[in-house]
Write a protein that holds these residues in place. Structure first.
Motif, PDB file in Angstrom:
ATOM      1  N   ASN A  27     -26.439  26.110  -3.394  1.00  0.00           N
ATOM      2  CA  ASN A  27     -25.961  24.766  -3.706  1.00  0.00           C
ATOM      3  C   ASN A  27     -26.344  24.355  -5.127  1.00  0.00           C
ATOM      4  OD1 ASN A  27     -26.656  21.405  -2.441  1.00  0.00           O
ATOM      5  ND2 ASN A  27     -24.759  22.228  -3.254  1.00  0.00           N
ATOM      6  N   VAL A  28     -25.341  24.155  -5.968  1.00  0.00           N
ATOM      7  CA  VAL A  28     -25.536  23.570  -7.305  1.00  0.00           C
ATOM      8  C   VAL A  28     -24.581  22.373  -7.376  1.00  0.00           C
ATOM      9  CG1 VAL A  28     -25.365  23.888  -9.801  1.00  0.00           C
ATOM     10  CG2 VAL A  28     -26.177  25.776  -8.366  1.00  0.00           C
ATOM     11  N   PRO A  29     -25.037  21.176  -7.003  1.00  0.00           N
ATOM     12  CA  PRO A  29     -24.155  20.009  -7.065  1.00  0.00           C
ATOM     13  C   PRO A  29     -23.619  19.839  -8.491  1.00  0.00           C
ATOM     14  CG  PRO A  29     -26.230  19.478  -5.962  1.00  0.00           C
ATOM     15  CD  PRO A  29     -26.401  20.825  -6.572  1.00  0.00           C
ATOM     16  N   PHE A  30     -22.309  19.635  -8.613  1.00  0.00           N
ATOM     17  CA  PHE A  30     -21.728  19.557  -9.956  1.00  0.00           C
ATOM     18  C   PHE A  30     -22.382  18.459 -10.783  1.00  0.00           C
ATOM     19  CE2 PHE A  30     -19.301  16.090  -8.166  1.00  0.00           C
ATOM     20  CZ  PHE A  30     -18.955  15.290  -9.249  1.00  0.00           C
ATOM     21  N   SER A  31     -22.819  17.380 -10.104  1.00  0.00           N
ATOM     22  CA  SER A  31     -23.433  16.256 -10.835  1.00  0.00           C
ATOM     23  C   SER A  31     -24.755  16.645 -11.495  1.00  0.00           C
ATOM     24  CB  SER A  31     -23.662  15.074  -9.884  1.00  0.00           C
ATOM     25  OG  SER A  31     -24.458  15.468  -8.779  1.00  0.00           O
ATOM     26  N   ALA A  32     -25.409  17.699 -10.966  1.00  0.00           N
ATOM     27  CA  ALA A  32     -26.675  18.158 -11.551  1.00  0.00           C
ATOM     28  C   ALA A  32     -26.475  18.758 -12.937  1.00  0.00           C
ATOM     29  CB  ALA A  32     -27.333  19.191 -10.636  1.00  0.00           C
ATOM     30  N   LEU A  33     -25.231  19.146 -13.238  1.00  0.00           N
ATOM     31  CA  LEU A  33     -24.933  19.771 -14.527  1.00  0.00           C
ATOM     32  C   LEU A  33     -24.571  18.750 -15.601  1.00  0.00           C
ATOM     33  CD1 LEU A  33     -22.731  22.751 -13.267  1.00  0.00           C
ATOM     34  CD2 LEU A  33     -25.205  22.710 -13.634  1.00  0.00           C
ATOM     35  N   LEU A  34     -24.523  17.459 -15.205  1.00  0.00           N
ATOM     36  CA  LEU A  34     -24.075  16.422 -16.128  1.00  0.00           C
ATOM     37  C   LEU A  34     -25.208  15.493 -16.540  1.00  0.00           C
ATOM     38  CD1 LEU A  34     -20.761  15.398 -14.301  1.00  0.00           C
ATOM     39  CD2 LEU A  34     -21.075  17.164 -16.058  1.00  0.00           C
ATOM     40  N   ASN A  35     -25.115  15.013 -17.773  1.00  0.00           N
ATOM     41  CA  ASN A  35     -26.024  13.981 -18.250  1.00  0.00           C
ATOM     42  C   ASN A  35     -25.572  12.627 -17.720  1.00  0.00           C
ATOM     43  OD1 ASN A  35     -27.609  15.736 -20.027  1.00  0.00           O
ATOM     44  ND2 ASN A  35     -25.740  15.884 -21.256  1.00  0.00           N
ATOM     45  N   GLU A  36     -26.393  11.601 -17.957  1.00  0.00           N
ATOM     46  CA  GLU A  36     -26.069  10.263 -17.441  1.00  0.00           C
ATOM     47  C   GLU A  36     -24.756   9.720 -17.999  1.00  0.00           C
ATOM     48  OE1 GLU A  36     -29.182   7.384 -17.655  1.00  0.00           O
ATOM     49  OE2 GLU A  36     -30.616   8.637 -16.550  1.00  0.00           O
ATOM     50  N   ASP A  37     -24.397  10.141 -19.217  1.00  0.00           N
ATOM     51  CA  ASP A  37     -23.153   9.633 -19.825  1.00  0.00           C
ATOM     52  C   ASP A  37     -21.923  10.463 -19.453  1.00  0.00           C
ATOM     53  OD1 ASP A  37     -23.612  11.920 -21.268  1.00  0.00           O
ATOM     54  OD2 ASP A  37     -23.469  10.975 -23.244  1.00  0.00           O
ATOM     55  N   GLY A  38     -22.088  11.382 -18.485  1.00  0.00           N
ATOM     56  CA  GLY A  38     -20.950  12.173 -18.031  1.00  0.00           C
ATOM     57  C   GLY A  38     -20.673  13.406 -18.864  1.00  0.00           C
ATOM     58  N   THR A  39     -21.482  13.650 -19.884  1.00  0.00           N
ATOM     59  CA  THR A  39     -21.326  14.879 -20.671  1.00  0.00           C
ATOM     60  C   THR A  39     -22.058  16.023 -19.975  1.00  0.00           C
ATOM     61  OG1 THR A  39     -23.264  14.299 -22.007  1.00  0.00           O
ATOM     62  CG2 THR A  39     -21.085  13.682 -22.891  1.00  0.00           C
ATOM     63  N   MET A  40     -21.679  17.245 -20.322  1.00  0.00           N
ATOM     64  CA  MET A  40     -22.292  18.407 -19.677  1.00  0.00           C
ATOM     65  C   MET A  40     -23.591  18.798 -20.378  1.00  0.00           C
ATOM     66  SD  MET A  40     -20.535  22.083 -18.700  1.00  0.00           S
ATOM     67  CE  MET A  40     -19.719  21.503 -17.205  1.00  0.00           C
ATOM     68  N   LYS A  41     -24.569  19.175 -19.567  1.00  0.00           N
ATOM     69  CA  LYS A  41     -25.844  19.636 -20.121  1.00  0.00           C
ATOM     70  C   LYS A  41     -25.634  20.924 -20.913  1.00  0.00           C
ATOM     71  CE  LYS A  41     -28.625  17.323 -16.626  1.00  0.00           C
ATOM     72  NZ  LYS A  41     -29.472  17.430 -15.419  1.00  0.00           N
ATOM     73  N   SER A  42     -26.600  21.270 -21.731  1.00  0.00           N
ATOM     74  CA  SER A  42     -26.477  22.450 -22.595  1.00  0.00           C
ATOM     75  C   SER A  42     -26.391  23.720 -21.762  1.00  0.00           C
ATOM     76  CB  SER A  42     -27.688  22.543 -23.520  1.00  0.00           C
ATOM     77  OG  SER A  42     -28.840  22.925 -22.775  1.00  0.00           O
ATOM     78  N   PRO A  43     -25.812  24.793 -22.340  1.00  0.00           N
ATOM     79  CA  PRO A  43     -25.757  26.067 -21.606  1.00  0.00           C
ATOM     80  C   PRO A  43     -27.135  26.541 -21.131  1.00  0.00           C
ATOM     81  CG  PRO A  43     -24.304  26.154 -23.505  1.00  0.00           C
ATOM     82  CD  PRO A  43     -25.077  24.867 -23.620  1.00  0.00           C
TER      83      PRO A  43
END
Length: 284
Positions: A202-218
């Motif tokens: 389980n990797v919830p897609f929201s865990a990959l995003l910052n608070e502003d909806g941008t994607m976290k770094s690779p």
């Protein structure tokens, strides 16, 4: 963030390329019913200048009982021609949630052999928060041919996923919220069992995003996958509720330089409905 016209671009990048003649912007907003939002009406009211509306429900396989399955090649080609999107274009896809359904359309373009397509990082909310321009007029569209080369390796069906579940490879990664993955929360679609595909992580897609909806770094996304027990040495099949947020995981994997990933198009809408496939509950 480093802009990459094949995966993810910033609002600054899009603003600086807005007048490029070969740029095509797509509003791919789509919401679950409980969001009570009308994506088309919101597009008609305000969209990024030049954006065309990509209807995720309509540009799908009408022959399937499952929600918004990938469309046949011919249908995708005809819809893109009608929207004036074709060979030689750089496509940028965004949505009204930040980074949600746009990734699904990015994956669809990749499935059709189109590589010059990127998601707008942070989407329309970030664009608006920065005070950037919008318009309410649809663009003038000219037909454009698109050469499609279907990439069969990017999509998986229930038989292939069932085999992966039994064999432990490829690694199946589920983008749903933890409570749905564990089977503690009911599914939003009626008639589906609760739980997850045996052996999946389980990797919830929201865990990959910052608070502003941008994607976290690779680097950060790699750590998140690994801490969830995903073996990145194996190929990955992404899954979710109906094949939309699974594409957020696919986008993150592609940005990390991991190219051996595919998406389970039927996802839980299919697996949870089948009485003959096993369902696991609790943590992976």
């Amino acid at each position: 963030m480093a802009d990459d016209p094949k995966t993810l671009v910033s609002t600054d990048w899009l603003a600086s390329h807005l007048k490029d003649p070969d740029l095509r912007i797509l509003d791919a907003s789509w919401y679950l019913p409980d969001a009570e939002r009308d994506a088309r009406a919101e597009y008609d009211e305000a969209h990024i200048p030049g954006a065309r509306f990509f209807d995720l429900e309509e540009i799908s396989d009408a022959r399937s009982a499952l929600p918004h399955m990938a469309p046949p090649v011919e249908k995708f080609m005809s819809r893109m021609r009608r929207m004036g999107v074709g060979d030689g274009h750089q496509v940028v896809v965004y949505d009204g949630a930040g980074l949600f359904s746009a990734a699904r359309v990015w994956w669809l373009f990749r499935l059709m052999g189109q590589e010059n397509v990127a998601v707008l990082d942070g989407g329309l909310p970030k664009w608006l928060a920065e005070g950037r321009a919008t318009e309410d007029m649809p663009p003038i569209v000219k037909d454009r041919h698109m050469t499609v080369r279907f990439q069969n390796q990017l999509v998986r069906d229930v038989t292939q996923v069932s085999a992966a579940s039994k064999l432990g490879a490829p690694q199946i990664v589920d983008a749903r919220a933890p409570a749905r993955f564990r089977g503690d929360a009911p599914e939003p679609r009626e008639g589906l069992r609760a739980g997850h595909i045996p052996g999946s992580r389980n990797v919830p897609f929201s865990a990959l995003l910052n608070e502003d909806g941008t994607m976290k770094s690779p680097e950060e996304t790699r750590r998140i996958f690994e801490s969830a027990g995903v073996d990145l040495a194996k190929p990955v099949i992404t899954s979710c509720g109906s094949g939309v947020t699974a594409a957020v995981l696919s986008l993150a994997l592609e940005r990390m330089g991991k190219h051996d990933h595919s998406l389970y198009d039927g996802s839980w809408a299919e697996w949870g409905m089948f009485p003959t496939v096993p369902v696991a509950t609790g943590d992976a």
